[in-house]
Design an enzyme around this catalytic site. Structure first.
Site, PDB file in Angstrom:
ATOM      1  N   GLU A  94       6.030  -8.180  -5.743  1.00 26.05           N
ATOM      2  CA  GLU A  94       7.125  -7.903  -4.683  1.00 26.05           C
ATOM      3  C   GLU A  94       6.639  -8.129  -3.232  1.00 26.05           C
ATOM      4  OE1 GLU A  94       9.505  -4.289  -7.254  1.00 26.05           O
ATOM      5  OE2 GLU A  94       7.932  -3.554  -5.869  1.00 26.05           O
ATOM      6  N   CYS A 112       6.078  -8.356   4.414  1.00 22.52           N
ATOM      7  CA  CYS A 112       5.088  -7.476   3.942  1.00 22.52           C
ATOM      8  C   CYS A 112       4.689  -8.370   2.450  1.00 22.52           C
ATOM      9  CB  CYS A 112       5.319  -6.014   3.662  1.00 22.52           C
ATOM     10  SG  CYS A 112       4.109  -5.218   2.588  1.00 22.52           S
ATOM     11  N   CYS A 119      -3.447  -4.520  -9.256  1.00 24.07           N
ATOM     12  CA  CYS A 119      -4.465  -4.084  -8.324  1.00 24.07           C
ATOM     13  C   CYS A 119      -5.496  -3.448  -9.189  1.00 24.07           C
ATOM     14  CB  CYS A 119      -4.208  -3.189  -7.143  1.00 24.07           C
ATOM     15  SG  CYS A 119      -5.456  -2.803  -5.969  1.00 24.07           S
ATOM     16  N   CYS A 123      -6.262   3.383  -6.323  1.00 24.66           N
ATOM     17  CA  CYS A 123      -6.035   4.481  -5.272  1.00 24.66           C
ATOM     18  C   CYS A 123      -4.996   5.537  -5.797  1.00 24.66           C
ATOM     19  CB  CYS A 123      -5.479   3.817  -3.991  1.00 24.66           C
ATOM     20  SG  CYS A 123      -6.874   2.380  -3.031  1.00 24.66           S
ATOM     21  N   CYS A 126      -1.310   5.255  -4.319  1.00 23.70           N
ATOM     22  CA  CYS A 126      -0.381   4.022  -4.450  1.00 23.70           C
ATOM     23  C   CYS A 126       0.097   3.726  -5.785  1.00 23.70           C
ATOM     24  CB  CYS A 126      -1.594   2.920  -3.798  1.00 23.70           C
ATOM     25  SG  CYS A 126      -0.699   1.248  -3.739  1.00 23.70           S
ATOM     26  N   CYS A 344       5.494   1.791   2.205  1.00 20.09           N
ATOM     27  CA  CYS A 344       4.066   1.437   2.062  1.00 20.09           C
ATOM     28  C   CYS A 344       3.667   2.588   0.733  1.00 20.09           C
ATOM     29  CB  CYS A 344       3.357   2.121   3.021  1.00 20.09           C
ATOM     30  SG  CYS A 344       1.908   2.123   3.076  1.00 20.09           S
TER      31      CYS A 344
END
Length: 359
Positions: A94, A112, A119, A123, A126, A344
């Site tokens: 994305e 962005c 990933c 975290c 996230c 974010c």
């Protein structure tokens, strides 16, 4: 037997020149082909209009252009546009277009972009961190996101991109070569010709790779996703901190600053009743004494996988005021695109409609 075609954008100009001469073509065509690929972002050899039909057919027989496509897009109530990009192998990433909110923002248009499919850093706050990391993106795949989002900016707002942030899916410094090569293409006069100072790479904190950025004397900006200025709290929300502690990061960031002269930005999400106290602000202030930095305080954007909450406005004001009173450069960033999971920490391939960009 069918031989798989090679991705032509993985060849350097010299490699392409050699290949052309070996196949009876003139070597100078390599530069023309590279211009079509990078400066004009063509998606087929047919579009290379200054090449002969014979040359175009030859290229098509041996090579392919693995351009990504915009699978789906949607538009937030605040004008943010999130897109799901389909890669040549079917994977999705994305990217987000964040337009200026006000006229006095100099018509800023920010892309962005993602650097990995998924990933590996897990975290806790996230959404991407709850995904499996499947692979790194090629430089051309990162580049294509920028091209696609630039096109969206021109179509939706009649304005080109002005800024790029590597803050989408993935950890850019764990795809170091892909990140660096994509930026080289984006900033090259033979590519998009954007200024490196308009690009920010955000990292969760890989100390040795931050030092490598310094050794490579990069010209772009660096942001550290900090979110806690003591190791105990940071370990809880960012497991990467267990092997890249705050003292190690401070050492690496100072090394980066000495090599490049570029001040780092600390990104700090304020979680309710976790890292939003005046003691937390004091620890953050003390950490800024160790590393020349400015601070972006970011609203938390809730995700279904975690129970964190955004802090309340009064606590946020006290937190920011504590830092401001001590001479720290502080910006409070309001989230954009929350209603479409484009803010974010929310990118995870969810809630993307099956239609084009909504009006």
């Amino acid at each position: 037997m069918i031989v798989a075609k090679q991705d032509i954008r993985k060849l350097t100009t010299d490699q392409l020149k050699t290949w052309l001469t070996q196949h009876g073509e003139q070597g100078f065509r390599a530069k023309q082909i590279q211009e079509w690929l990078w400066k004009h972002s063509v998606q087929s050899f047919e579009g290379m209009s200054n090449l002969s039909l014979k040359t175009r057919q030859l290229l098509d027989e041996h090579f392919e252009i693995r351009s990504l496509t915009v699978a789906q897009s949607q538009r937030s109530s605040d004008g943010t546009i999130k897109s799901s990009f389909k890669l040549y192998d079917g994977n999705l990433v994305e990217g987000v277009l964040i337009p200026a909110l006000r006229q006095d923002d100099d018509a800023r248009m920010t892309a962005c972009v993602s650097s990995q499919v998924g990933c590996s850093l897990t975290c806790k706050f996230c959404a991407t961190g709850y995904m499996e990391r499947k692979r790194n993106l090629d430089p051309a795949e990162i580049y294509d996101q920028v091209v696609a989002i630039d096109r969206q900016a021109k179509e939706a707002y009649d304005a080109p991109l002005t800024n790029i942030v590597y803050m989408g899916m993935g950890e850019p410094l764990l795809n170091y070569n892909g990140t660096m090569e994509s930026i080289a293409r984006i900033t090259s006069p033979d590519g998009l010709g954007m200024s490196a100072k308009r690009i920010t790479v955000s990292t969760a904190g890989i100390a040795k790779m931050i030092k490598k950025l310094g050794d490579d004397n990069v010209k772009f900006n660096l942001a550290l996703s900090l979110h806690a200025a003591n190791d105990v709290k940071r370990n809880q929300i960012m497991p990467i901190n267990e092997s890249n502690s705050l003292p190690a990061l401070a050492d690496a960031l100072n090394y980066f600053y000495r090599k490049t002269g570029t001040r780092v930005t600390f990104e700090y999400i304020v979680f309710y009743n976790f890292n939003d106290s005046l003691q937390d602000a004091k620890e953050l202030w003390q950490f800024t004494k160790k590393v020349p930095a400015k601070i972006n305080i970011i609203e938390y954007n809730p995700i279904s996988e975690a129970s964190f909450k955004n802090t309340d406005p009064q606590t946020l004001d006290k937190f920011a005021g504590f830092l401001d009173d001590r001479g720290v450069t502080v910006n409070v960033r309001r989230s954009r695109g929350k209603d479409i999971d484009a803010a974010c920490g929310q990118l995870a391939g969810k809630n993307v409609p099956t239609v084009g960009v909504e009006p």
